[in-house]
Design a protein around this motif. Structure first.
Motif, mmCIF file in Angstrom:
data_model
loop_
_atom_site.group_PDB
_atom_site.id
_atom_site.type_symbol
_atom_site.label_atom_id
_atom_site.label_comp_id
_atom_site.label_asym_id
_atom_site.label_seq_id
_atom_site.Cartn_x
_atom_site.Cartn_y
_atom_site.Cartn_z
ATOM 1 N N SER A 55 21.564 42.590 -0.045
ATOM 2 C CA SER A 55 22.048 41.722 -1.125
ATOM 3 C C SER A 55 23.437 41.174 -0.793
ATOM 4 C CB SER A 55 22.074 42.493 -2.435
ATOM 5 O OG SER A 55 22.574 41.679 -3.474
ATOM 6 N N ASN A 56 24.285 42.043 -0.244
ATOM 7 C CA ASN A 56 25.623 41.589 0.144
ATOM 8 C C ASN A 56 25.556 40.549 1.252
ATOM 9 O OD1 ASN A 56 26.861 43.195 -1.726
ATOM 10 N ND2 ASN A 56 27.358 44.853 -0.300
ATOM 11 N N ALA A 57 24.663 40.788 2.226
ATOM 12 C CA ALA A 57 24.497 39.816 3.313
ATOM 13 C C ALA A 57 23.983 38.497 2.752
ATOM 14 C CB ALA A 57 23.545 40.363 4.372
ATOM 15 N N ASN A 58 23.020 38.590 1.814
ATOM 16 C CA ASN A 58 22.485 37.387 1.188
ATOM 17 C C ASN A 58 23.583 36.675 0.396
ATOM 18 O OD1 ASN A 58 20.583 35.494 0.458
ATOM 19 N ND2 ASN A 58 19.906 36.643 -1.331
ATOM 20 N N ASP A 59 24.385 37.437 -0.354
ATOM 21 C CA ASP A 59 25.492 36.840 -1.108
ATOM 22 C C ASP A 59 26.484 36.166 -0.176
ATOM 23 O OD1 ASP A 59 24.339 37.736 -3.429
ATOM 24 O OD2 ASP A 59 25.738 39.421 -3.724
ATOM 25 N N SER A 60 26.799 36.816 0.940
ATOM 26 C CA SER A 60 27.729 36.224 1.907
ATOM 27 C C SER A 60 27.158 34.938 2.475
ATOM 28 C CB SER A 60 28.016 37.205 3.044
ATOM 29 O OG SER A 60 28.688 38.337 2.566
ATOM 30 N N GLN A 61 25.871 34.979 2.779
ATOM 31 C CA GLN A 61 25.224 33.787 3.314
ATOM 32 C C GLN A 61 25.237 32.662 2.282
ATOM 33 O OE1 GLN A 61 21.155 34.476 4.456
ATOM 34 N NE2 GLN A 61 21.277 33.022 6.141
ATOM 35 N N GLN A 62 24.973 32.996 1.025
ATOM 36 C CA GLN A 62 25.004 31.975 -0.032
ATOM 37 C C GLN A 62 26.416 31.436 -0.214
ATOM 38 O OE1 GLN A 62 23.236 33.703 -3.511
ATOM 39 N NE2 GLN A 62 21.142 33.387 -2.781
ATOM 40 N N ILE A 63 27.414 32.323 -0.139
ATOM 41 C CA ILE A 63 28.810 31.872 -0.263
ATOM 42 C C ILE A 63 29.152 30.936 0.879
ATOM 43 C CG2 ILE A 63 31.211 32.651 -0.090
ATOM 44 C CD1 ILE A 63 30.337 35.128 -1.721
ATOM 45 N N ASN A 64 28.741 31.294 2.104
ATOM 46 C CA ASN A 64 28.990 30.431 3.251
ATOM 47 C C ASN A 64 28.295 29.086 3.083
ATOM 48 O OD1 ASN A 64 30.541 32.377 4.492
ATOM 49 N ND2 ASN A 64 28.874 33.160 5.760
ATOM 50 N N MET A 65 27.057 29.105 2.582
ATOM 51 C CA MET A 65 26.322 27.861 2.369
ATOM 52 C C MET A 65 27.003 27.018 1.301
ATOM 53 S SD MET A 65 23.949 25.807 3.133
ATOM 54 C CE MET A 65 22.772 26.660 4.128
ATOM 55 N N LEU A 66 27.461 27.665 0.225
ATOM 56 C CA LEU A 66 28.166 26.929 -0.827
ATOM 57 C C LEU A 66 29.473 26.333 -0.292
ATOM 58 C CD1 LEU A 66 27.632 29.230 -3.929
ATOM 59 C CD2 LEU A 66 26.640 26.970 -3.524
ATOM 60 N N GLN A 67 30.178 27.077 0.535
ATOM 61 C CA GLN A 67 31.408 26.563 1.128
ATOM 62 C C GLN A 67 31.102 25.369 2.032
ATOM 63 O OE1 GLN A 67 34.562 27.533 0.421
ATOM 64 N NE2 GLN A 67 35.167 25.780 1.638
ATOM 65 N N PHE A 68 30.046 25.499 2.841
ATOM 66 C CA PHE A 68 29.626 24.408 3.713
ATOM 67 C C PHE A 68 29.270 23.173 2.892
ATOM 68 C CE2 PHE A 68 26.034 22.177 5.749
ATOM 69 C CZ PHE A 68 26.670 21.712 6.885
ATOM 70 N N LEU A 69 28.483 23.376 1.829
ATOM 71 C CA LEU A 69 28.094 22.247 0.974
ATOM 72 C C LEU A 69 29.304 21.649 0.274
ATOM 73 C CD1 LEU A 69 24.765 23.591 -0.557
ATOM 74 C CD2 LEU A 69 25.034 21.840 1.206
ATOM 75 N N SER A 70 30.236 22.491 -0.145
ATOM 76 C CA SER A 70 31.463 22.006 -0.783
ATOM 77 C C SER A 70 32.269 21.150 0.194
ATOM 78 C CB SER A 70 32.296 23.192 -1.266
ATOM 79 O OG SER A 70 33.519 22.756 -1.792
ATOM 80 N N ASP A 71 32.365 21.607 1.440
ATOM 81 C CA ASP A 71 33.071 20.828 2.463
ATOM 82 C C ASP A 71 32.372 19.495 2.715
ATOM 83 O OD1 ASP A 71 34.876 22.882 2.676
ATOM 84 O OD2 ASP A 71 34.023 23.715 4.534
ATOM 85 N N GLN A 72 31.042 19.530 2.740
ATOM 86 C CA GLN A 72 30.295 18.290 2.938
ATOM 87 C C GLN A 72 30.503 17.332 1.774
ATOM 88 O OE1 GLN A 72 26.143 19.161 3.763
ATOM 89 N NE2 GLN A 72 26.481 18.548 5.892
#
Length: 138
Positions: free
Chosen positions: A39-56
């Motif tokens: 779950s933590n790995a999934n949360d980290s991955q989602q946070i990274n994806m959200l950060q990537f999308l935010s940057d985009q």
């Protein structure tokens, strides 16, 4: 020490039950730990994806602003071109109307010139007749 078989069975059953409960607890803890880790790995991955999308999104907003500025500049140039075209058309209409008036005036002057040439020719003929009439004795 007297060990009784019933006591030994009861102790064995208690020890077995305790080991079973301990093993079940350890397995439950392991599943919970693995699930939490996943779950933590999934949360980290989602946070990274959200950060990537935010940057985009930020990059796209910047590009959008840049493109809007370019469009505004082009619109301004187009407005200036249309203004120039409109002014040029107005001037052309004025020139064309003046040219038409000059053509009419020129035609009128040609007609007057024809009349003057004809009158001059008639006067020359009349003058020549008068001179001939004076030369001839009567």
């Amino acid at each position: 020490m007297d060990f009784d078989l019933d006591n030994l069975k009861t102790a064995g059953l208690g020890l077995g039950a305790a080991l079973s409960v301990g093993l079940n607890g350890w397995l439950a803890f392991g599943r919970t730990w693995v699930r939490t880790k996943a779950s933590n790995a999934n949360d980290s991955q989602q946070i990274n994806m959200l950060q990537f999308l935010s940057d985009q999104v930020k990059e796209l907003k910047t590009e959008n602003t840049h493109l809007r500025d370019e469009i505004e500049e082009r619109d301004q140039r187009i407005r200036e071109y249309w203004k120039t075209i409109t002014e040029t058309e107005s001037r052309l209409q004025i020139v064309e109307s003046q040219l038409e008036a000059l053509k009419q005036q020129n035609e009128s002057l040609r007609e007057e010139l024809r009349e003057l040439v004809a009158a001059s020719t008639n006067m020359s003929c009349e003058l020549a007749r008068i001179k001939n009439a004076e030369r001839m004795p009567r």
